[in-house]
Design an enzyme around this catalytic site. Structure first.
Site, PDB file in Angstrom:
ATOM      1  N   ASP A   1      45.615  16.923 -15.413  1.00 24.92           N
ATOM      2  CA  ASP A   1      45.318  18.396 -15.641  1.00 24.92           C
ATOM      3  C   ASP A   1      43.828  19.447 -15.056  1.00 24.92           C
ATOM      4  OD1 ASP A   1      45.365  20.306 -17.945  1.00 24.92           O
ATOM      5  OD2 ASP A   1      43.679  20.056 -18.309  1.00 24.92           O
TER       6      ASP A   1
ATOM      7  N   ASP B   1      42.708  23.169 -15.877  1.00 25.22           N
ATOM      8  CA  ASP B   1      41.799  23.608 -16.736  1.00 25.22           C
ATOM      9  C   ASP B   1      40.870  22.692 -17.352  1.00 25.22           C
ATOM     10  OD1 ASP B   1      42.592  26.827 -15.939  1.00 25.22           O
ATOM     11  OD2 ASP B   1      43.977  25.328 -16.541  1.00 25.22           O
TER      12      ASP B   1
ATOM     13  N   GLU C   1      38.230  27.592 -18.350  1.00 27.29           N
ATOM     14  CA  GLU C   1      39.820  27.535 -18.444  1.00 27.29           C
ATOM     15  C   GLU C   1      40.073  29.396 -17.820  1.00 27.29           C
ATOM     16  OE1 GLU C   1      42.560  25.891 -20.310  1.00 27.29           O
ATOM     17  OE2 GLU C   1      40.534  24.323 -20.990  1.00 27.29           O
TER      18      GLU C   1
ATOM     19  N   ASP D   1      42.701  17.353 -21.298  1.00 22.65           N
ATOM     20  CA  ASP D   1      42.308  17.507 -21.784  1.00 22.65           C
ATOM     21  C   ASP D   1      42.091  17.951 -23.401  1.00 22.65           C
ATOM     22  OD1 ASP D   1      40.622  21.223 -22.256  1.00 22.65           O
ATOM     23  OD2 ASP D   1      41.314  19.563 -20.458  1.00 22.65           O
TER      24      ASP D   1
ATOM     25  N   ASN E   1      47.865  19.814 -25.645  1.00 23.49           N
ATOM     26  CA  ASN E   1      49.284  20.317 -24.414  1.00 23.49           C
ATOM     27  C   ASN E   1      49.085  18.379 -23.233  1.00 23.49           C
ATOM     28  OD1 ASN E   1      47.502  21.828 -22.915  1.00 23.49           O
ATOM     29  ND2 ASN E   1      48.557  21.983 -21.579  1.00 23.49           N
TER      30      ASN E   1
END
Length: 292
Positions: free
Chosen positions: A82, A84, A91, A239, A242
């Site tokens: 991932d 962000d 983010e 984190d 999703n």
């Protein structure tokens, strides 16, 4: 036979030899292998400790992460990460929203979505709509002035690539950020959502289909199939809510400085170490790390 991996923040090493030896004796473990003095060690165990959760909690209070990993098949051939709050500290949509003057509202939605309280796709659509009219050139300014890399990301990518692994950044964020971040950290490829723009301004829409929870799993599976390996041969890190399905699908799924809902579900949680923790979990010693 499981392996207990103990690690800490490389910037503030807190792993004491006496503490590790005490745990080894309590658990009936084998010889301690130091992957980095004061920073990371591992111990072969005959079985998972009976009081694993209690030990994990106690070590967390000491600034130490504890993870149990299988003793075989530790070195993975695919890294899926991932972006962000994982490869970068921020983010991206929140940083764009700050510039657009809607930062507080967007940050609230982001926090709830990443904790699994809101549907990801719907929350993304709502947040992007608030960016309508923002100059497209603001993205480059945000990248330069507001985005910082999480420590250890470039070393993680370089070490795994040196060992023959493929590295993939897969983000529910945007290609305008994901592609330059992947290039800067040395990842092989990046996949993310596309922000639509017209006449140099954001339209407030994302090009469908939205890359969300299920799409991250699909990206991992496609990459594994292309490499001729099984998802079990992948390590994934994230984190947010999703990311949970992706973490569960990989052979080794790591929740890094994760949201509370993710902490409750993830099997391996790293709250003190940086991205090099993923190398220690695979059994790499610091002396084997590649230079980015």
């Amino acid at each position: 036979m499981p392996v207990a991996v103990l690690l800490t923040d490389p910037a503030r090493p807190a792993l004491e030899a006496a503490r590790v030896e005490h745990l080894r004796a309590d658990w009936g473990g084998g010889e301690i292998r130091w992957l980095a003095p004061g920073e990371a060690a591992e111990i072969d165990l005959p079985a998972p400790p009976a009081e694993l959760d209690a030990a994990w909690s106690a070590l967390q209070a000491e600034g130490v992460d504890l993870a149990l990993v299988p003793g075989t098949g530790r070195r993975k051939r695919l890294l899926v990460a991932d972006m962000d709050s994982t490869l970068i500290r921020q983010e991206c949509i929140d940083e764009l929203a700050e510039v657009a003057g809607v930062g507080a509202h967007v940050r609230e939605i982001t926090a709830r979505a990443m904790n699994g309280e809101l549907d990801f796709e719907g929350a993304l659509t709502e947040r992007v709509a608030l960016l309508a009219g923002l100059e497209q050139g603001v993205i480059d300014r945000v990248l330069a002035e507001r985005i910082t890399h999480m420590p250890g990301g470039a070393t993680l990518a370089a070490t795994m690539r040196a060992a023959g692994a493929h590295t993939l950044l897969v983000s529910g964020g945007f290609t305008a950020f994901a592609e330059p971040v992947a290039a800067a950290l040395g990842f092989d490829e990046a996949q993310a959502n596309v922000l639509e723009a017209e006449a140099g301004r954001l339209t407030g829409a994302v090009r469908p289909p939205i890359l969300g929870r299920d799409a991250k799993v699909a990206a991992l599976e496609r990459a594994a199939a292309r490499l001729g390996i099984a998802p079990q041969d992948a390590i994934a890190v994230g984190d947010g809510a999703n990311d949970l399905a992706m973490l569960a699908r990989a052979g080794l799924g790591v929740a890094l400085h994760a949201k509370p809902a993710v902490q409750r579900e993830a099997r391996i949680r790293v709250n003190h170490g940086d991205l090099t923790a993923l190398l220690y979990l695979q059994g790499y010693a610091r002396e084997a790390f590649a230079v980015p």
